[in-house]
Design a protein around this motif. Sequence first.
Motif, PDB file in Angstrom:
ATOM      1  N   GLY A  99       0.861  -1.182   0.000  1.00  0.00           N
ATOM      2  CA  GLY A  99       0.000   0.000   0.000  1.00  0.00           C
ATOM      3  C   GLY A  99       0.897   1.230   0.000  1.00  0.00           C
ATOM      4  N   ASP A 100       1.831   1.248   0.905  1.00  0.00           N
ATOM      5  CA  ASP A 100       2.915   2.215   0.978  1.00  0.00           C
ATOM      6  C   ASP A 100       4.004   1.483   1.747  1.00  0.00           C
ATOM      7  N   TYR A 101       4.994   2.176   2.235  1.00  0.00           N
ATOM      8  CA  TYR A 101       6.078   1.444   2.894  1.00  0.00           C
ATOM      9  C   TYR A 101       5.806   1.137   4.356  1.00  0.00           C
ATOM     10  N   SER A 102       4.556   1.310   4.815  1.00  0.00           N
ATOM     11  CA  SER A 102       4.242   0.932   6.189  1.00  0.00           C
ATOM     12  C   SER A 102       3.153  -0.128   6.264  1.00  0.00           C
ATOM     13  N   ASN A 103       2.605  -0.563   5.109  1.00  0.00           N
ATOM     14  CA  ASN A 103       1.624  -1.656   5.154  1.00  0.00           C
ATOM     15  C   ASN A 103       1.645  -2.461   3.859  1.00  0.00           C
ATOM     16  N   ILE A 104       1.205  -3.694   4.000  1.00  0.00           N
ATOM     17  CA  ILE A 104       1.170  -4.625   2.881  1.00  0.00           C
ATOM     18  C   ILE A 104      -0.142  -5.412   2.959  1.00  0.00           C
ATOM     19  N   ARG A 105      -0.774  -5.571   1.830  1.00  0.00           N
ATOM     20  CA  ARG A 105      -2.021  -6.335   1.754  1.00  0.00           C
ATOM     21  C   ARG A 105      -1.673  -7.749   1.312  1.00  0.00           C
ATOM     22  N   CYS A 106      -1.777  -8.699   2.251  1.00  0.00           N
ATOM     23  CA  CYS A 106      -1.406 -10.087   1.981  1.00  0.00           C
ATOM     24  C   CYS A 106      -2.633 -10.857   1.505  1.00  0.00           C
ATOM     25  N   LEU A 107      -2.504 -11.501   0.366  1.00  0.00           N
ATOM     26  CA  LEU A 107      -3.613 -12.204  -0.262  1.00  0.00           C
ATOM     27  C   LEU A 107      -3.428 -13.713  -0.160  1.00  0.00           C
ATOM     28  N   PHE A 108      -4.512 -14.380   0.226  1.00  0.00           N
ATOM     29  CA  PHE A 108      -4.508 -15.826   0.403  1.00  0.00           C
ATOM     30  C   PHE A 108      -5.769 -16.407  -0.212  1.00  0.00           C
ATOM     31  N   LEU A 109      -5.689 -17.678  -0.596  1.00  0.00           N
ATOM     32  CA  LEU A 109      -6.854 -18.412  -1.099  1.00  0.00           C
ATOM     33  C   LEU A 109      -7.021 -19.687  -0.297  1.00  0.00           C
ATOM     34  N   ASP A 110      -8.287 -20.089  -0.101  1.00  0.00           N
ATOM     35  CA  ASP A 110      -8.527 -21.411   0.472  1.00  0.00           C
ATOM     36  C   ASP A 110      -8.830 -22.372  -0.664  1.00  0.00           C
ATOM     37  N   GLU A 111      -9.004 -23.648  -0.344  1.00  0.00           N
ATOM     38  CA  GLU A 111      -9.179 -24.646  -1.396  1.00  0.00           C
ATOM     39  C   GLU A 111     -10.493 -24.512  -2.150  1.00  0.00           C
ATOM     40  N   ASP A 112     -11.441 -23.735  -1.612  1.00  0.00           N
ATOM     41  CA  ASP A 112     -12.706 -23.494  -2.308  1.00  0.00           C
ATOM     42  C   ASP A 112     -12.632 -22.273  -3.223  1.00  0.00           C
ATOM     43  N   GLY A 113     -11.465 -21.620  -3.268  1.00  0.00           N
ATOM     44  CA  GLY A 113     -11.298 -20.446  -4.115  1.00  0.00           C
ATOM     45  C   GLY A 113     -11.699 -19.144  -3.449  1.00  0.00           C
ATOM     46  N   ASN A 114     -11.998 -19.183  -2.130  1.00  0.00           N
ATOM     47  CA  ASN A 114     -12.316 -17.951  -1.397  1.00  0.00           C
ATOM     48  C   ASN A 114     -11.030 -17.187  -1.135  1.00  0.00           C
ATOM     49  N   GLY A 115     -11.043 -15.885  -1.424  1.00  0.00           N
ATOM     50  CA  GLY A 115      -9.865 -15.063  -1.228  1.00  0.00           C
ATOM     51  C   GLY A 115      -9.953 -14.238   0.039  1.00  0.00           C
ATOM     52  N   TYR A 116      -8.810 -14.082   0.711  1.00  0.00           N
ATOM     53  CA  TYR A 116      -8.723 -13.300   1.945  1.00  0.00           C
ATOM     54  C   TYR A 116      -7.615 -12.267   1.805  1.00  0.00           C
ATOM     55  N   CYS A 117      -7.916 -11.048   2.208  1.00  0.00           N
ATOM     56  CA  CYS A 117      -6.931  -9.961   2.207  1.00  0.00           C
ATOM     57  C   CYS A 117      -6.661  -9.564   3.653  1.00  0.00           C
ATOM     58  N   ARG A 118      -5.434  -9.769   4.094  1.00  0.00           N
ATOM     59  CA  ARG A 118      -5.032  -9.435   5.464  1.00  0.00           C
ATOM     60  C   ARG A 118      -4.072  -8.271   5.384  1.00  0.00           C
ATOM     61  N   ASN A 119      -4.501  -7.092   5.858  1.00  0.00           N
ATOM     62  CA  ASN A 119      -3.667  -5.885   5.821  1.00  0.00           C
ATOM     63  C   ASN A 119      -2.724  -5.904   7.022  1.00  0.00           C
ATOM     64  N   ILE A 120      -1.434  -5.804   6.764  1.00  0.00           N
ATOM     65  CA  ILE A 120      -0.420  -5.871   7.813  1.00  0.00           C
ATOM     66  C   ILE A 120       0.357  -4.563   7.842  1.00  0.00           C
ATOM     67  N   SER A 121       0.389  -3.934   9.009  1.00  0.00           N
ATOM     68  CA  SER A 121       1.221  -2.746   9.199  1.00  0.00           C
ATOM     69  C   SER A 121       2.559  -3.211   9.733  1.00  0.00           C
ATOM     70  N   GLY A 122       3.607  -2.560   9.299  1.00  0.00           N
ATOM     71  CA  GLY A 122       4.929  -2.984   9.713  1.00  0.00           C
ATOM     72  C   GLY A 122       5.750  -1.873  10.308  1.00  0.00           C
ATOM     73  N   ARG A 123       6.873  -2.295  10.840  1.00  0.00           N
ATOM     74  CA  ARG A 123       7.807  -1.371  11.458  1.00  0.00           C
ATOM     75  C   ARG A 123       9.197  -1.986  11.379  1.00  0.00           C
ATOM     76  N   GLY A 124      10.158  -1.227  10.938  1.00  0.00           N
ATOM     77  CA  GLY A 124      11.530  -1.715  10.891  1.00  0.00           C
ATOM     78  C   GLY A 124      11.730  -2.936  10.013  1.00  0.00           C
ATOM     79  N   GLY A 125      10.980  -3.030   8.915  1.00  0.00           N
ATOM     80  CA  GLY A 125      11.127  -4.154   8.002  1.00  0.00           C
ATOM     81  C   GLY A 125      10.387  -5.412   8.426  1.00  0.00           C
ATOM     82  N   GLU A 126       9.699  -5.360   9.558  1.00  0.00           N
ATOM     83  CA  GLU A 126       8.948  -6.514  10.064  1.00  0.00           C
ATOM     84  C   GLU A 126       7.464  -6.292   9.799  1.00  0.00           C
ATOM     85  N   TYR A 127       6.841  -7.229   9.106  1.00  0.00           N
ATOM     86  CA  TYR A 127       5.416  -7.198   8.779  1.00  0.00           C
ATOM     87  C   TYR A 127       4.820  -8.524   9.253  1.00  0.00           C
ATOM     88  N   ILE A 128       4.700  -8.660  10.562  1.00  0.00           N
ATOM     89  CA  ILE A 128       4.337  -9.939  11.177  1.00  0.00           C
ATOM     90  C   ILE A 128       2.840 -10.207  11.063  1.00  0.00           C
TER      91      ILE A 128
END
Length: 112
Positions: free
Chosen positions: A62-91
């Motif tokens: 999104g910018d250098y402080s967050n990342i939108r992580c995309l995942f799929l389950d076996e049924d094809g459902n998609g999930y977007c998990r927005n992660i804010s980070g600090r110091g290169g860590e986006y846990i």
Amino acid sequence: MNKNAAIASAFKLKGKYMNFPHDHFTMSFGQSRDYGIDYREFEKVARLPEGIPLMAIAGVWGDYSNIRCLFLDEDGNGYCRNISGRGGEYIIRELGLNAKDLAVGQLLTAKA
């Protein structure tokens, strides 16, 4: 084959093949658009569903402080998990992993 069927097919191959032609997890919004990956099509979640195998698709910056992580389950459902980070860590807490360390096609299961 429609997009959801193609994604479900890729999931069944357990990460050995991806229907989105990319080999790196993190990318810019422009790159994701070029690959045909639109994070807005994925359900926004505050936490990934527990106990369900998920395939890592992409991490769209999104910018250098967050990342939108995309995942799929076996049924094809998609999930977007927005992660804010600090110091290169986006846990991603429920995975116990830094989003920058995920690989395309990696299979994961969220813990309680």
